[in-house]
Scaffold this motif. Sequence first.
Motif, PDB file in Angstrom:
ATOM      1  N   PHE A  76       0.834  -1.189   0.000  1.00  0.00           N
ATOM      2  CA  PHE A  76       0.000   0.000   0.000  1.00  0.00           C
ATOM      3  C   PHE A  76       0.877   1.251   0.000  1.00  0.00           C
ATOM      4  CE2 PHE A  76      -4.318   1.277   0.638  1.00  0.00           C
ATOM      5  CZ  PHE A  76      -4.227   2.557   1.130  1.00  0.00           C
ATOM      6  N   TRP A  77       1.892   1.251   0.883  1.00  0.00           N
ATOM      7  CA  TRP A  77       2.784   2.419   0.964  1.00  0.00           C
ATOM      8  C   TRP A  77       3.624   2.583  -0.287  1.00  0.00           C
ATOM      9  CZ3 TRP A  77       3.911   0.431   6.429  1.00  0.00           C
ATOM     10  CH2 TRP A  77       2.963   0.977   7.293  1.00  0.00           C
ATOM     11  N   LEU A  79       2.671   1.820  -3.286  1.00  0.00           N
ATOM     12  CA  LEU A  79       1.767   2.444  -4.256  1.00  0.00           C
ATOM     13  C   LEU A  79       1.616   3.926  -3.958  1.00  0.00           C
ATOM     14  CD1 LEU A  79      -1.307   0.090  -4.762  1.00  0.00           C
ATOM     15  CD2 LEU A  79       0.147   1.066  -6.532  1.00  0.00           C
ATOM     16  N   GLN A  80       1.444   4.234  -2.660  1.00  0.00           N
ATOM     17  CA  GLN A  80       1.244   5.631  -2.277  1.00  0.00           C
ATOM     18  C   GLN A  80       2.454   6.469  -2.686  1.00  0.00           C
ATOM     19  OE1 GLN A  80       0.931   6.219   1.946  1.00  0.00           O
ATOM     20  NE2 GLN A  80       0.107   8.276   1.732  1.00  0.00           N
ATOM     21  N   LEU A 134      -3.944  13.053  -3.629  1.00  0.00           N
ATOM     22  CA  LEU A 134      -3.585  11.628  -3.595  1.00  0.00           C
ATOM     23  C   LEU A 134      -3.145  11.203  -2.198  1.00  0.00           C
ATOM     24  CD1 LEU A 134      -1.784  11.276  -7.024  1.00  0.00           C
ATOM     25  CD2 LEU A 134      -3.788   9.992  -6.268  1.00  0.00           C
ATOM     26  N   GLU A 135      -2.370  12.065  -1.520  1.00  0.00           N
ATOM     27  CA  GLU A 135      -1.937  11.725  -0.158  1.00  0.00           C
ATOM     28  C   GLU A 135      -3.150  11.521   0.739  1.00  0.00           C
ATOM     29  OE1 GLU A 135       2.503  12.659   0.304  1.00  0.00           O
ATOM     30  OE2 GLU A 135       1.052  11.306   1.209  1.00  0.00           O
ATOM     31  N   PHE A 138      -5.050   8.302  -0.106  1.00  0.00           N
ATOM     32  CA  PHE A 138      -4.434   7.071   0.391  1.00  0.00           C
ATOM     33  C   PHE A 138      -4.559   6.930   1.899  1.00  0.00           C
ATOM     34  CE2 PHE A 138      -2.618   4.417  -2.786  1.00  0.00           C
ATOM     35  CZ  PHE A 138      -2.509   5.209  -3.906  1.00  0.00           C
ATOM     36  N   LEU A 141      -8.127   5.907   2.587  1.00  0.00           N
ATOM     37  CA  LEU A 141      -8.329   4.516   2.143  1.00  0.00           C
ATOM     38  C   LEU A 141      -7.738   3.535   3.150  1.00  0.00           C
ATOM     39  CD1 LEU A 141      -9.437   2.869  -0.234  1.00  0.00           C
ATOM     40  CD2 LEU A 141      -7.159   2.906  -1.232  1.00  0.00           C
ATOM     41  N   PHE A 142      -6.515   3.867   3.641  1.00  0.00           N
ATOM     42  CA  PHE A 142      -5.863   3.013   4.634  1.00  0.00           C
ATOM     43  C   PHE A 142      -6.716   2.917   5.880  1.00  0.00           C
ATOM     44  CE2 PHE A 142      -1.873   1.048   5.966  1.00  0.00           C
ATOM     45  CZ  PHE A 142      -2.070   0.966   7.333  1.00  0.00           C
ATOM     46  N   SER A 187       3.596  11.379   6.016  1.00  0.00           N
ATOM     47  CA  SER A 187       2.587  11.661   4.992  1.00  0.00           C
ATOM     48  C   SER A 187       1.869  12.966   5.317  1.00  0.00           C
ATOM     49  CB  SER A 187       1.599  10.496   4.956  1.00  0.00           C
ATOM     50  OG  SER A 187       0.813  10.556   3.809  1.00  0.00           O
TER      51      SER A 187
END
Lengths: 219, 262
Positions: A76-77, A79-80, A134-135, A138, A141-142, A187
């Motif tokens: 996941f990270w 991708l982020q 996007l940040e 994500f 989403l997480f 982040s």
Amino acid sequence: MSWAFLRDLLSGVNKYSTGIGRIWVAVVFLFRLLVYVAAAENIWKHEHDEFECNIKQPGCENVCFDHFFPVSHIRFWALQLIMVSTPSLLVVFHVVYRENREKHHNQKLYKNPGKIDGGLLCTYLISLILKTGLEIFFLVLFYKLYNGFKIPQTVKCDIKPCPNTVDCYISKPTEKMIFLYFLVATSCLCIVLNLSELSYLMFKYSIKCYLKRHMKNQQ
Amino acid sequence: MDWGALHTILGGVNKHSTSIGKIWLTVLFIFRIMILVVAAERVWGDEQQDFVCNTLQPGCRNVCYDHFFPISHIRLWALQLIFVSTPALLVAMHVAYRRHEKKRQFRKGDQKCEFKDIEEIRKQRFRIEGSLWWTYTSSIFFRLVFEAVFMYAFYFMYDGFRMPRLMKCNAWPCPNTVDCFVSRPTEKTVFTIFMIAVSSICILLNVAELCYLLAKFFLRRSKNAGNSKQQPNHENKEETKQNEMNELISDSCQNTVIGFTS
């Protein structure tokens, strides 16, 4: 193809950034990419092998692991990091387009193709908005996927073929949580840097615009 | 992306450091980062697989391992190295800002600018004085703070610097107090003591560099207050010689480090 490619990409972007943009690149390199590669990857390396359920039923562990970790934190990270670094490419493309245009017309069309003004300013602002969006996307989403920013020590699982509710134990939950908080904090820091760069640029150029108009009116 | 990239970033800062700063950087790369990557990571590589508890109860091993090692030594050292290297970036940014200003002056055609072309500006080595002195000194101060904090955190989390062979654990779901055995405890203790010792050497080097910078600052102030008119050229010649020596040391250090890491 590896993280070195992303590193070279971001180094290229650095040339056309503001001061805050360069701090953002440094934070992404040192506190996210380097920590990811040097530390975080190894913690999640054997997560499936070390995930243990209190049962001998074949297949139960696999099914429970898949249920609780649809996408591994580490992927996941990754991708982020990739998604968040990509909008900077827009700026690089625009500068290359400007330089090509100058070559094509064989005359100096811009004071400096790499200077942030006019169309390039719009592109830069769009890339900042995309990065921030996007940040946040994500992070949310997480949060939704894992019910918060926590990693429990045990989880209770009752999916077929597990015969009834079994206890499953996650490996290294405390260490994973420390790195989870660290990566979430960096982040958020990147979001703050992007927002301050956005407001700085908008403020600077609106003052410039206002002054230009003021001079014109006086004349 | 790996430690090599950090080496490239910090190598740039090396040019503008004092001699003690250059020694610190060499110690950091050879005795800490290289040892971490080449040796320590192998020693801690199988730490959870070979962490064995005297029970068949599923989950007991995981829980006990998590209880005794909230964060692995290796990861803590990796974080420490990253944090300790970061303040040097402040200096790199300040130097880059100064270079940018000089380039702007040069492009405007300012007659005060003493450089002939952009290449010379890029290669110029800035002296540690004025605002750069403050940036450099605060970067050393932050380095010291980070080193001390991490060493204390390590001592606090692991009750000292020894790795015991046996740990007694009674966290749920372990049915009662079970014996758990750590893999390679002696080797881990040896490396822990080594890393702590090198960390202490780095702290001493930073303290020495801080004292040197402060002494230089006060000396310069008293000289300026005392004789502002006399012999400015003589002082410049001595400092130029020192700069040349620093350059030679830094070049030989750079070559040594590059030779080791490539």
